[in-house]
Structures are given as structure tokens and as C-alpha cells.
Write an enzyme that holds these catalytic residues in place. Structure first.
Site, PDB file in Angstrom:
ATOM      1  N   CYS A 105       0.883  -1.174   0.000  1.00 41.38           N
ATOM      2  CA  CYS A 105       0.000   0.000   0.000  1.00 41.38           C
ATOM      3  C   CYS A 105       0.915   1.218   0.000  1.00 41.38           C
ATOM      4  O   CYS A 105       1.705   1.406   0.924  1.00 41.38           O
ATOM      5  CB  CYS A 105      -0.885  -0.040   1.247  1.00 41.38           C
ATOM      6  SG  CYS A 105      -1.907   1.430   1.425  1.00 41.38           S
ATOM      7  N   CYS A 119     -10.414  10.900   8.187  1.00 38.71           N
ATOM      8  CA  CYS A 119      -9.116  10.352   7.781  1.00 38.71           C
ATOM      9  C   CYS A 119      -7.967  11.022   8.520  1.00 38.71           C
ATOM     10  O   CYS A 119      -7.891  12.252   8.602  1.00 38.71           O
ATOM     11  CB  CYS A 119      -8.933  10.533   6.274  1.00 38.71           C
ATOM     12  SG  CYS A 119      -7.368   9.867   5.687  1.00 38.71           S
ATOM     13  N   SER A 202      -6.766   4.165  -5.978  1.00 41.42           N
ATOM     14  CA  SER A 202      -8.002   4.545  -5.282  1.00 41.42           C
ATOM     15  C   SER A 202      -8.194   6.064  -5.291  1.00 41.42           C
ATOM     16  O   SER A 202      -7.237   6.818  -5.147  1.00 41.42           O
ATOM     17  CB  SER A 202      -7.927   4.056  -3.827  1.00 41.42           C
ATOM     18  OG  SER A 202      -9.118   4.356  -3.151  1.00 41.42           O
ATOM     19  N   SER A 224     -13.679   5.630  -3.246  1.00 39.81           N
ATOM     20  CA  SER A 224     -14.114   5.636  -1.849  1.00 39.81           C
ATOM     21  C   SER A 224     -15.448   6.361  -1.765  1.00 39.81           C
ATOM     22  O   SER A 224     -15.509   7.590  -1.855  1.00 39.81           O
ATOM     23  CB  SER A 224     -13.080   6.361  -0.982  1.00 39.81           C
ATOM     24  OG  SER A 224     -11.832   5.726  -1.105  1.00 39.81           O
ATOM     25  N   ASN A 226     -18.213   5.628   0.692  1.00 38.34           N
ATOM     26  CA  ASN A 226     -18.337   5.879   2.137  1.00 38.34           C
ATOM     27  C   ASN A 226     -19.675   6.402   2.640  1.00 38.34           C
ATOM     28  O   ASN A 226     -19.837   6.622   3.837  1.00 38.34           O
ATOM     29  CB  ASN A 226     -17.229   6.820   2.637  1.00 38.34           C
ATOM     30  CG  ASN A 226     -15.848   6.195   2.492  1.00 38.34           C
ATOM     31  OD1 ASN A 226     -15.751   4.975   2.314  1.00 38.34           O
ATOM     32  ND2 ASN A 226     -14.812   6.989   2.551  1.00 38.34           N
ATOM     33  N   ASN A 300     -11.505   1.986  11.219  1.00 41.82           N
ATOM     34  CA  ASN A 300     -10.434   1.755  12.201  1.00 41.82           C
ATOM     35  C   ASN A 300     -10.298   2.994  13.068  1.00 41.82           C
ATOM     36  O   ASN A 300     -10.004   4.067  12.550  1.00 41.82           O
ATOM     37  CB  ASN A 300      -9.100   1.538  11.485  1.00 41.82           C
ATOM     38  CG  ASN A 300      -9.126   0.288  10.646  1.00 41.82           C
ATOM     39  OD1 ASN A 300      -9.422  -0.787  11.150  1.00 41.82           O
ATOM     40  ND2 ASN A 300      -8.851   0.433   9.362  1.00 41.82           N
TER      41      ASN A 300
END
Ligand code: SAH
Length: 351
Positions: A105, A119, A202, A224, A226, A300
Site C-alpha cells: 500500500c 481520515c 483509489s 471511496s 463511504n 479503524n
């Protein structure tokens, strides 16, 4: 200051060397020396002329990243790398082993401009784009590490990276030119020869850039999303005010993706925000019939995060509902949470 030769894809290198040689095998030889043999000096490219070596030496350099810190997850053998760049800026990259896959990544910017509310990278603001060589060097470093270390420790059948995701720090399509050049380089047969279908880029949904990306790069695309509607997406992703959901959906339709060349839709599940049955129904309606696969990613948590992870029951219910509606979906449990290496946990500055 000399520029790094890894900033040049084959087309650019050919142009730069056109006064000295117009032979394409010469460019191939240079690529093989840099990317396959990992030479440190141009004088080691013994299969090109002396004049050319001299020219390269006078005009270019071969850069590498400096490792500042490496953290290995105790939970799942995920490895996070903190690198410093020539100007002292820092970035993170992550190596993610999963069954017989080994995914890198990688980051595309120091910080990010998108300012997504959830984020952690957004919190450090935006500093600058990464150059092509800084992107490529992350891949080379992680690939070498995979071959040398993971091979011995994790699985001897692992010969290096199997997948690359542009999902680290930054918005890749906000640095499109360098991202495309980096894909050109790592997928070249005289370099790593990485299959473009094994590379995923992405985006938070920069519609105009998605069009350019699709026309000029065969790597896979992830978006993304979301949120299931504009009202909620506006609250967490400012980009949605410029590029609302219907434009994203229209772009997916117009660009003629198909189930062979599908778009991955990422949907982070936030407890009590977008994880209700109604949200799932609305999302299913939005995605039905589109050439997409859905990745459901439980949020997360990190220090100070105002959003929370949903409980496992909610995640399963959400998944079941979408699967029942015929949406091809997966729940992606992030790895490396104990070393802050999971989705959206990358930052290179103390916040
Ligand atoms: N800017 C690009 C590339 C980053 S990809 C993009 O938005 O697509 C990082 C992915 O992790 C995105 O899908 C993002 O929505 C997701 N993400 C961000 N923070 C997260 C968190 N704390 N937990 C789980 N996923 C997160």
C-alpha cells in the site's frame, strides 16, 4: 541538482536520450539495469555505450528512499515503513500479507488536500505531491523487502509483491501524471513487469481525473464512496460538494467498465452514521447493475477519532443485506491496526 532517472518512463527516457541513441533496446537495457539489477551507478550499465553512461552520469542520479522506521505488527505480520525523502519530508508505506498475497500500500502525496473528516492523513494537511521516482521507490523497496525477508519468514513461495494498491497517504488522482508514469514504470516488462490488473489506484472521487485515468492507464480503479447519499457524503467528504454521487455513478456508467474490468467501491462503515439498514438499502439501490465490487471496511479507530467502529453484528447485517440484493461484496478487515498501519491510519507527522 540532477534529477532521478526513475522519474522518466520509457517514453520520456527515449526522448531525453534521442540525441545519443534511437535504439529501443538501449532503453530496455537501461531499464533492466535500474529496475531488475538495482545498479547504484550508471557506470554499471555495461551493455550501453560509454558516451551514454557518461551522459547519464552527468545529467541524472539514481535515488533511493531512506528508511527512518519499520514497525512489524504482532497480530498479523503487516509491516509499516516510514521513509524520509530528499527534502526531509516523510511518507509511510505498508506491506500487507494475506494468504498467498503480498500487497504493497503506497503513498502518492505528503499529506492530502481532500480533508475527509474521518481520515488521519487529512489532519496533517497537504505539503506536496510525490515525484514519480518517490512512488516507484516505495514499490522497489517493499518488493526487495518482500523477497528478502518475507520470503524467509512468512511463506517461501512468496517471490515478491503480488499486488499494489495506491491507498496510502494522499489522493492519487490529484497527482495523476506522476501516478500514471509510476504505473508505466512498474508494469514495464524490463522493470518489475507488474500486471496492470494487479495494481489498484483509489480515489475519493475526482470525476474529471477518473476519465483521464481510464483513458491513459489500465490499472484498476477504486472509488471511496463511504456514504449512501449526498447528505451524508457531504458531511464526511468535502469533495462531494464538487463531485456528488450521481456524477460518480454516471462516470462509472459512461466509461464502460465491465465485470472483468470492474470498479471497486470502498465503503467505510462508521458506527451510527452510515451503518443502518436504511443505509444498506439505499446503497444497494445506488449500486445495483453497475460493474462494481463493494468492499465494506469497518472503520479503524485512532487516537482522537470522532467516529467509531461498528460492532460485528452490524457489519454482518449490512453485508447480508447487500449480498441479498445481488451486490458482489466483501468485508475487508484491516490489518496492522496495532501499528496504525490500517486503512486511513497513515500519517507521517505527529499530530
Ligand atoms: N484518497 C484516496 C486514497 C486513500 S485510500 C481515497 O480516498 O480513495 C484510503 C482508504 O481508506 C479510503 O477508502 C478511505 O475512505 C479509507 N479510510 C480512511 N480512514 C479510514 C479509517 N480510519 N478506517 C478505515 N478506512 C479508512
Amino acid at each position: 541538482m540532477k534529477i532521478c532517472i526513475k522519474n522518466l518512463n520509457k517514453e520520456a527516457l527515449k526522448k531525453a536520450l534521442s540525441d545519443l541513441s534511437d535504439k529501443s533496446y538501449v532503453i530496455d537495457n537501461i531499464f533492466r539495469a535500474i529496475y531488475q539489477r538495482g545498479i547504484k551507478n550508471f557506470s554499471d550499465i555495461t551493455d550501453v555505450s560509454k558516451d551514454l553512461r557518461l551522459f547519464l552520469n552527468n545529467n541524472y542520479e539514481i535515488s533511493k528512499l531512506n528508511l527512518v522506521k519499520k514497525e512489524i505488527s504482532k497480530k498479523d505480520t503487516c509491516v509499516k515503513f516510514l521513509f524520509s525523502l530528499q527534502d526531509g519530508e516523510t511518507i509511510e508505506s505498508v506491506l500487507i500479507p494475506h494468504k498467498n498475497r503480498l500487497t504493497a500500500c503506497i503513498s502518492t502525496q505528503v499529506g492530502c488536500k481532500m480533508n475527509c473528516d474521518f481520515c488521519v492523513t487529512a489532519r496533517q494537511g497537504f505539503t506536496r505531491n510525490l515525484s514519480t521516482s518517490e512512488i516507484v521507490n516505495q514499490v522497489l523497496y517493499l518488493n526487495d523487502y518482500a523477497r528478502e525477508v518475507m520470503n524467509k519468514k512468512v511463506d517461501s513461495s512468496i517471490r515478491g509483491l503480488t499486488n499494489i494498491v495506491y491507498m496510502g497517504m494522499g489522493e492519487p488522482l490529484d497527482n495523476l501524471e506522476n501516478v500514471i508514469k509510476s504505473v508505466d514504470i512498474i508494469s514495464d516488462d524490463n522493470s518489475l513487469g507488474f500486471g496492470k490488473r494487479k495494481i489498484t489506484v483509489s480515489t475519493s472521487g475526482l470525476v474529471d481525473k477518473i476519465k483521464i485515468f481510464k483513458e491513459s492507464c489500465n490499472a484498476r480503479l477504486a472509488i471511496s464512496l463511504n456514504a449512501p447519499n449526498d447528505e451524508k457524503r457531504n458531511q464526511i467528504m468535502p469533495i462531494n460538494k464538487k463531485n456528488p454521487i450521481k456524477e460518480i455513478i454516471k462516470t462509472i456508467k459512461d466509461l464502460k467498465f465491465n465485470m472483468h474490468n470492474f470498479v471497486t467501491i470502498e465503503y467505510v462503515l462508521f458506527k451510527g452514521f452510515n451503518d443502518a439498514v436504511d443505509d444498506a438499502k439505499c446503497l444497494a439501490l445506488l449500486l445495483k447493475g453497475l460493474p462494481i465490487k463493494l468492499n465494506i471496511i469497518p472503520f479503524n479507530e485512532y487516537k482522537y477519532s470522532k467516529y467509531h467502529s461498528p460492532n460485528m453484528d452490524t457489519v454482518s447485517k449490512f453485508y447480508d443485506l447487500l449480498a441479498k440484493e445481488g451486490i458482489v461484496c466483501n468485508v475487508r478487515h484491516s490489518k496492522g491496526t496495532d501499528i496504525s498501519a490500517a486503512c486511513g491510519q497513515l500519517k507521517s507527522k505527529d499530530l
